[in-house]
Each structure stands twice: as structure tokens, then as C-alpha cells.
Design a protein around this motif. Structure first.
Motif, short mmCIF file in Angstrom:
data_model
loop_
_atom_site.label_atom_id
_atom_site.label_comp_id
_atom_site.label_asym_id
_atom_site.label_seq_id
_atom_site.Cartn_x
_atom_site.Cartn_y
_atom_site.Cartn_z
N ALA A 19 20.84 -1.32 16.08
CA ALA A 19 20.88 -1.69 14.66
C ALA A 19 21.49 -0.55 13.86
O ALA A 19 21.70 0.55 14.37
CB ALA A 19 19.47 -2.01 14.15
N THR A 20 21.76 -0.84 12.59
CA THR A 20 22.25 0.17 11.65
C THR A 20 21.53 0.00 10.32
O THR A 20 21.59 -1.08 9.73
CB THR A 20 23.76 0.05 11.42
OG1 THR A 20 24.45 0.15 12.67
CG2 THR A 20 24.26 1.15 10.49
N VAL A 21 20.85 1.05 9.87
CA VAL A 21 20.20 1.01 8.55
C VAL A 21 21.29 0.97 7.49
O VAL A 21 22.27 1.73 7.54
CB VAL A 21 19.31 2.25 8.35
CG1 VAL A 21 18.70 2.26 6.94
CG2 VAL A 21 18.21 2.28 9.40
N ILE A 22 21.15 0.07 6.52
CA ILE A 22 22.21 -0.08 5.51
C ILE A 22 22.26 1.15 4.61
O ILE A 22 21.27 1.84 4.41
CB ILE A 22 22.01 -1.36 4.67
CG1 ILE A 22 20.72 -1.29 3.86
CG2 ILE A 22 22.04 -2.59 5.57
CD1 ILE A 22 20.56 -2.46 2.89
N GLU A 23 23.45 1.39 4.06
CA GLU A 23 23.67 2.56 3.21
C GLU A 23 22.71 2.59 2.02
O GLU A 23 22.24 3.66 1.62
CB GLU A 23 25.11 2.57 2.72
CG GLU A 23 25.47 3.79 1.88
CD GLU A 23 26.90 3.76 1.39
OE1 GLU A 23 27.30 4.67 0.64
OE2 GLU A 23 27.64 2.81 1.76
N PRO B 160 25.89 8.03 9.89
CA PRO B 160 24.47 7.98 9.52
C PRO B 160 23.98 6.54 9.39
O PRO B 160 24.67 5.67 8.86
CB PRO B 160 24.44 8.70 8.17
CG PRO B 160 25.60 9.65 8.24
CD PRO B 160 26.66 8.91 9.00
N GLY B 161 22.78 6.30 9.88
CA GLY B 161 22.17 4.98 9.83
C GLY B 161 22.13 4.27 11.16
O GLY B 161 21.30 3.36 11.36
N ILE B 162 22.99 4.65 12.10
CA ILE B 162 23.00 4.00 13.41
C ILE B 162 21.68 4.26 14.13
O ILE B 162 21.19 5.39 14.18
CB ILE B 162 24.19 4.47 14.26
CG1 ILE B 162 25.48 3.81 13.77
CG2 ILE B 162 23.98 4.16 15.74
CD1 ILE B 162 26.71 4.18 14.56
N ASP C 139 0.81 -1.21 0.00
CA ASP C 139 0.00 0.00 0.00
C ASP C 139 0.85 1.27 0.00
O ASP C 139 0.34 2.37 -0.17
CB ASP C 139 -0.96 0.01 1.20
CG ASP C 139 -0.25 -0.02 2.55
OD1 ASP C 139 0.99 0.06 2.56
OD2 ASP C 139 -0.94 -0.13 3.57
N GLY C 140 2.16 1.13 0.20
CA GLY C 140 3.05 2.28 0.14
C GLY C 140 3.01 3.17 1.37
O GLY C 140 3.65 4.21 1.40
N ARG C 141 2.26 2.77 2.38
CA ARG C 141 2.13 3.63 3.56
C ARG C 141 3.22 3.39 4.59
O ARG C 141 3.37 4.16 5.53
CB ARG C 141 0.76 3.43 4.21
CG ARG C 141 -0.40 3.94 3.36
CD ARG C 141 -1.73 3.73 4.04
NE ARG C 141 -2.00 2.31 4.27
CZ ARG C 141 -3.06 1.84 4.90
NH1 ARG C 141 -3.95 2.68 5.41
NH2 ARG C 141 -3.25 0.54 5.05
N VAL C 142 3.97 2.32 4.44
CA VAL C 142 5.06 2.00 5.35
C VAL C 142 6.36 1.99 4.56
O VAL C 142 6.45 1.40 3.48
CB VAL C 142 4.84 0.63 6.03
CG1 VAL C 142 6.03 0.29 6.93
CG2 VAL C 142 3.54 0.64 6.83
N ILE C 143 7.39 2.66 5.10
CA ILE C 143 8.70 2.68 4.46
C ILE C 143 9.53 1.56 5.06
O ILE C 143 9.78 1.53 6.27
CB ILE C 143 9.38 4.04 4.68
CG1 ILE C 143 8.55 5.14 4.02
CG2 ILE C 143 10.80 4.04 4.12
CD1 ILE C 143 8.94 6.53 4.43
N ASN C 144 9.92 0.62 4.21
CA ASN C 144 10.65 -0.55 4.67
C ASN C 144 12.15 -0.32 4.54
O ASN C 144 12.63 0.12 3.49
CB ASN C 144 10.24 -1.78 3.86
CG ASN C 144 8.79 -2.15 4.12
OD1 ASN C 144 8.47 -2.73 5.15
ND2 ASN C 144 7.91 -1.83 3.18
N LEU C 145 12.88 -0.62 5.60
CA LEU C 145 14.32 -0.37 5.66
C LEU C 145 15.05 -1.61 6.14
O LEU C 145 14.65 -2.22 7.14
CB LEU C 145 14.62 0.80 6.61
CG LEU C 145 13.91 2.12 6.33
CD1 LEU C 145 14.08 3.05 7.52
CD2 LEU C 145 14.45 2.76 5.06
N ARG C 146 16.12 -1.96 5.45
CA ARG C 146 16.95 -3.07 5.90
C ARG C 146 17.97 -2.57 6.91
O ARG C 146 18.54 -1.49 6.75
CB ARG C 146 17.64 -3.72 4.71
CG ARG C 146 16.69 -4.51 3.81
CD ARG C 146 17.27 -4.77 2.45
NE ARG C 146 17.34 -3.53 1.67
CZ ARG C 146 17.65 -3.50 0.38
NH1 ARG C 146 17.93 -4.62 -0.27
NH2 ARG C 146 17.68 -2.35 -0.27
N ALA C 147 18.20 -3.35 7.94
CA ALA C 147 19.13 -2.95 9.00
C ALA C 147 19.90 -4.16 9.51
O ALA C 147 19.40 -5.29 9.48
CB ALA C 147 18.38 -2.27 10.14
#
Length: 336
Positions: A270-274, A242-244, A179-187
Motif C-alpha cells: 500500500a501507499t499512504v496518501i500525501e 515517502p508513504g510506501i 478516543d484519539g488513541r488510534v491514528i487513522n491513515l488513508r492508503a
């Protein structure tokens, strides 16, 4: 030359940042969405590190005092050139005296006004980026104001009529939020991950976290059910990039971003990947994000689709600009 006619708070000159000085307490700064800036510079045949104007608040209006080619990337918004609609992520040529207006974005949060040759402000510690907390770089270390004039590097090659597909349109999202309402991030689990309870581990990867109004270029503060340590602990200060994802005593995470502190002492979970930081840079206040666990190897491999996207765009732009030069009768050896 560019004259700023209308701007709100926090719009600044930025480039890809100033790495190499964190040990001296100087953060990297730079754009929040490095992919959008790279796209803009590729479209205009600029150097990768050429500076742009990063927009965080709208509307934004400028006047070109000299003819130049430009593009606005990062967002989907109403953009006009002397009242005529122009497309985002596409190259247009403005004549001297023409006015560009960028309205509030329908999609995305930060827009990037890129011009042929780049914005020419003094280089400080290897970068033209504005460091608001330190008060240096960019336009005297401050946000842009109405009446400011910016020099642009002269470029006699005026080519337009082409553009790029936004990366969000062609790069697969992470997770299953169609639905595009959630931003998914790998960490990647960080150094202090084991200090948190198993319940906190599960909560980190399954909960949806909301970006609070107490967020800015330094970091995004997230709201949600608190993450807990096995027992209270005091850590020595450590370097930050950045990302931590840090967790203060209240238990709600903070994701460090472009203007991240250079050192801190909160536990790191965690750390969000670049490869996903550009997605976070385009997240609005109030948006929800979800973290997805990945390995270091997966995080490194995730950069390949971005490199491929930029390489393909670079090849397309080079071909188009050479074809345009031939049509316009340019001599061999002229700048493409």
C-alpha cells in the motif's frame, strides 16, 4: 542570529525537502510534517520553502541574538520566552538576548521552530534540509548541538499577537476512532498488493499496527500479525517515495518517510496518501495506526481541505499584518 543553548539528539534544520535527485540516490529529506512548516512560514510571511528547526527530542532551548518574530508549530507543549508562557501555533516577538524554551509535547511528536525570514544555512542541491545519512545540508549535515549558532535572514517587520488553529483541530479525522488513541491513515493498494493473501488484505485494513522503537525519519516499523504472500518472491529494486508500505520477509510492514531510501525490493502492499503523511509525521513511538483503503481519485481529492486551510490562513495573516502596519504607521509598499 540564534544560539542553541540546550538540545538533545536528532534536532535538525529542515525545509520542504530536495525533490528531483532520487534518480541519483539522493533522498528528499525535509520536514516530517510539511503542513506544520507551511503554517509557520505563512504566519511569519516567509517564503514557502524557508527553513526551520525540526524538534524530535526535548527540551530545546535557544537564545535570540537579534530581535525577531517566531512561532512554534506542530505540537502542543509548554513554551516560554524568558520564563513567560507563550502559545504554540502563535506568533511572538523576541528581543535580542531573550531565551525560548520548548518542553516535551503533550500532543504531537515533532515541533517546528520557525523564525521570520527563515534559517539561513547553505543551499545544497536546492534545499537547506539536513540529510543525516549523507552528512550534508543543514548544519554541516549533522544534528544541532549546544553552542551552535544559526544565521537568520534579516526581517525588519516585527509583528505578533496572532496565530493559527492546528490542522488537527479543524480537519476531520479518518475512520471512527473518537478516543484519539488510534491514528487513522488513508492508503491506496500498491503495485504488489495482489501478491498477498486475502487474509493479509483483510488484516492490513482492519488491524491496529503499533509503531515500534525501531523507527525514525527513514521509516516507521510496525508490529502486528504478519502479512503473508501467496508464495515467496524476489523483486527487482524499484524507486521509493515517502508513504510506501513495504513488507519484509518477517511480514511486519515498514512505512517509508521523509528520509526514505531511494530504492528497495520488498513487496509493496500500500501507499499512504500525501494528504495524511503529516498525521504520520506527528505519531509517537508506541502509537497505534490503522489503514483505511481509498482510491487514487480519493487520495488526490484529500489534498483539497489542506489547500483550503492554508489558503484561508494566508488570507487571514495578510489582512492582519496589513492592519498592524497601518496601526503602526508603516508606509504604503512596505513589506507586510
Amino acid at each position: 542570529m540564534i544560539t542553541i543553548l540546550e538540545t538533545s539528539a536528532l534536532n535538525t534544520v529542515q525545509d520542504l525537502g530536495r525533490p528531483g535527485y532520487r534518480n541519483l540516490g539522493v533522498g528528499s529529506s525535509g520536514v516530517m510534517d510539511p503542513v506544520a512548516l507551511q503554517v509557520g512560514n505563512i504566519l511569519l510571511a516567509n517564503q514557502p520553502g524557508d527553513a526551520c528547526i525540526e524538534l524530535q527530542t526535548y527540551p530545546f532551548v535557544l537564545r535570540f541574538e537579534t530581535a525577531t518574530s517566531f512561532t512554534v508549530t506542530g505540537i502542543d507543549a509548554d513554551i516560554t520566552l524568558d520564563g513567560r508562557p507563550v502559545l504554540p501555533w502563535s506568533v511572538e516577538t523576541a528581543a535580542a538576548g531573550q531565551v525560548v524554551r520548548v518542553g516535551p509535547p503533550r500532543k504531537g511528536a515533532r515541533g517546528y521552530v520557525c523564525v521570520a525570514g527563515g534559517i539561513d544555512v547553505p543551499v545544497v542541491l536546492g534545499s537547506r534540509s539536513t540529510q543525516l545519512r549523507g552528512g550534508f545540508g543543514g548544519m554541516d549535515g549533522r544534528p544541532l548541538e549546544a553552542g551552535d549558532t544559526l544565521t537568520i535572514t534579516a526581517d525588519s517587520t516585527l509583528v505578533s499577537g496572532y496565530g493559527a488553529c492546528p490542522p488537527s483541530a479543524i480537519m476531520d479525522d479518518v475512520g471512527d476512532s473518537s478516543d484519539g488513541r488510534v491514528i487513522n491513515l488513508r492508503a491506496i493498494p500498491a503495485t504488489d498488493y495482489a501478491l498477498f493473501t486475502p487474509e493479509s488484505h483483510e488484516r492490513l485494513w482492519t488491524a491496529e499496527w503499533r509503531i515500534t522503537p525501531q523507527s525514525n525519519r527513514v521509516g516507521y516499523r510496525l508490529s502486528g500479525e504478519a502479512l503473508r504472500l501467496h508464495h515467496p518472491i524476489e523483486l527487482r529494486s524499484y524507486g521509493i517515495v515517502p508513504g510506501i508500505v513495504q513488507v519484509p520477509p518477517a511480514g511486519e510492514p515498514i512505512v517509508q518517510l521523509a528520509d526514505a531510501n531511494t530504492a528497495g525490493g520488498y513487496p509493496r502492499i500500500a501507499t499512504v496518501i500525501e494528504a495524511d503523511l503529516w498525521r504520520l509525521g506527528q505519531a509517537r513511538i508506541g502509537a497505534r495506526i490503522r489503514f483505511h483503503e481509498c482510491s487514487h481519485q480519493q487520495g488526490v481529492a484529500a489534498m483539497e481541505p489542506i489547500r483550503s486551510y492554508l489558503d484561508n490562513l494566508r488570507m487571514m495573516v495578510t489582512h492582519y499584518r496589513k492592519s498592524a502596519q497601518r496601526r503602526n504607521g508603516a508606509k504604503p509598499g512596505d513589506k507586510a
